[in-house]
Design a protein around this motif. Structure first.
Motif, PDB file in Angstrom:
ATOM      1  N   GLU A   1      10.377   3.087   9.575  1.00  0.00           N
ATOM      2  CA  GLU A   1       9.920   2.769   8.228  1.00  0.00           C
ATOM      3  C   GLU A   1      10.842   3.349   7.153  1.00  0.00           C
ATOM      4  O   GLU A   1      10.874   2.847   6.036  1.00  0.00           O
TER       5      GLU A   1
ATOM      6  N   LYS B   1      11.630  -2.327   3.808  1.00  0.00           N
ATOM      7  CA  LYS B   1      11.088  -1.676   2.617  1.00  0.00           C
ATOM      8  C   LYS B   1      10.632  -2.657   1.540  1.00  0.00           C
ATOM      9  O   LYS B   1       9.760  -2.336   0.750  1.00  0.00           O
TER      10      LYS B   1
ATOM     11  N   PRO C   1       2.850  -5.304   2.329  1.00  0.00           N
ATOM     12  CA  PRO C   1       2.253  -4.313   3.239  1.00  0.00           C
ATOM     13  C   PRO C   1       1.882  -4.854   4.612  1.00  0.00           C
ATOM     14  O   PRO C   1       2.142  -4.196   5.623  1.00  0.00           O
TER      15      PRO C   1
ATOM     16  N   ARG D   1      -1.749   2.541   4.553  1.00  0.00           N
ATOM     17  CA  ARG D   1      -0.826   3.384   3.773  1.00  0.00           C
ATOM     18  C   ARG D   1       0.016   2.545   2.832  1.00  0.00           C
ATOM     19  O   ARG D   1       0.200   2.891   1.663  1.00  0.00           O
ATOM     20  N   TYR D   2       0.557   1.433   3.339  1.00  0.00           N
ATOM     21  CA  TYR D   2       1.417   0.582   2.530  1.00  0.00           C
ATOM     22  C   TYR D   2       0.636  -0.099   1.413  1.00  0.00           C
ATOM     23  O   TYR D   2       1.136  -0.244   0.306  1.00  0.00           O
ATOM     24  N   GLN D   3      -0.594  -0.513   1.683  1.00  0.00           N
ATOM     25  CA  GLN D   3      -1.388  -1.163   0.646  1.00  0.00           C
ATOM     26  C   GLN D   3      -1.748  -0.196  -0.473  1.00  0.00           C
ATOM     27  O   GLN D   3      -1.845  -0.592  -1.626  1.00  0.00           O
ATOM     28  N   ALA D   4      -1.936   1.072  -0.152  1.00  0.00           N
ATOM     29  CA  ALA D   4      -2.251   2.066  -1.180  1.00  0.00           C
ATOM     30  C   ALA D   4      -1.062   2.300  -2.110  1.00  0.00           C
ATOM     31  O   ALA D   4      -1.245   2.620  -3.289  1.00  0.00           O
ATOM     32  N   LYS D   5       0.149   2.126  -1.599  1.00  0.00           N
ATOM     33  CA  LYS D   5       1.357   2.364  -2.400  1.00  0.00           C
ATOM     34  C   LYS D   5       1.939   1.095  -2.994  1.00  0.00           C
ATOM     35  O   LYS D   5       2.863   1.156  -3.796  1.00  0.00           O
ATOM     36  N   TRP D   6       1.428  -0.081  -2.618  1.00  0.00           N
ATOM     37  CA  TRP D   6       2.013  -1.358  -3.014  1.00  0.00           C
ATOM     38  C   TRP D   6       1.722  -1.667  -4.471  1.00  0.00           C
ATOM     39  O   TRP D   6       0.633  -1.445  -4.971  1.00  0.00           O
ATOM     40  N   SER D   7       2.740  -2.166  -5.153  1.00  0.00           N
ATOM     41  CA  SER D   7       2.556  -2.679  -6.513  1.00  0.00           C
ATOM     42  C   SER D   7       3.354  -3.971  -6.622  1.00  0.00           C
ATOM     43  O   SER D   7       4.502  -4.043  -6.187  1.00  0.00           O
TER      44      SER D   7
END
Length: 95
Positions: free
Chosen positions: A22, A27, A31, A82-88
């Motif tokens: 990852e 990158k 997500p 984890r990725y969905q929490a950081k995704w914008s």
């Protein structure tokens, strides 16, 4: 009891491989796709290494990667959250 140890060890191996992958790959993906690609590639690498490792001088063992599948599913779901929490979305940003 040995099966439990194999499954836990497989999950740890997939987790470590996924953390390494990852940091270098996928990158810019969304997500869901990023989690699937990261855990899937870690599963593929672990299965290939296990296939050669379990061969013991004989032919490649195609079923050696089976014990890594539950760990890959767990890691994929965890990485997805984890990725969905950081995704914008870059489309929502107004300058």
């Amino acid at each position: 009891m040995a099966l439990t140890g194999q499954l836990v060890g497989g999950a740890i191996a997939i987790l470590l491989l996924s953390f390494i992958l990852e940091s270098f790959l996928f990158k810019s993906d969304e997500p869901d796709h990023r989690a699937i690609k990261t855990s899937g590639l870690a599963l593929l690498i672990a299965a290939v290494l296990a296939g050669f490792g379990n061969a013991d001088g004989g032919p490649f063992v195609w079923t050696a990667g089976i014990t890594y599948v539950p760990g890959a599913i767990f890691v994929g779901l965890w990485f997805r959250s984890r990725y969905q929490a950081k995704w914008s979305d870059d489309d929502d940003v107004v300058e």
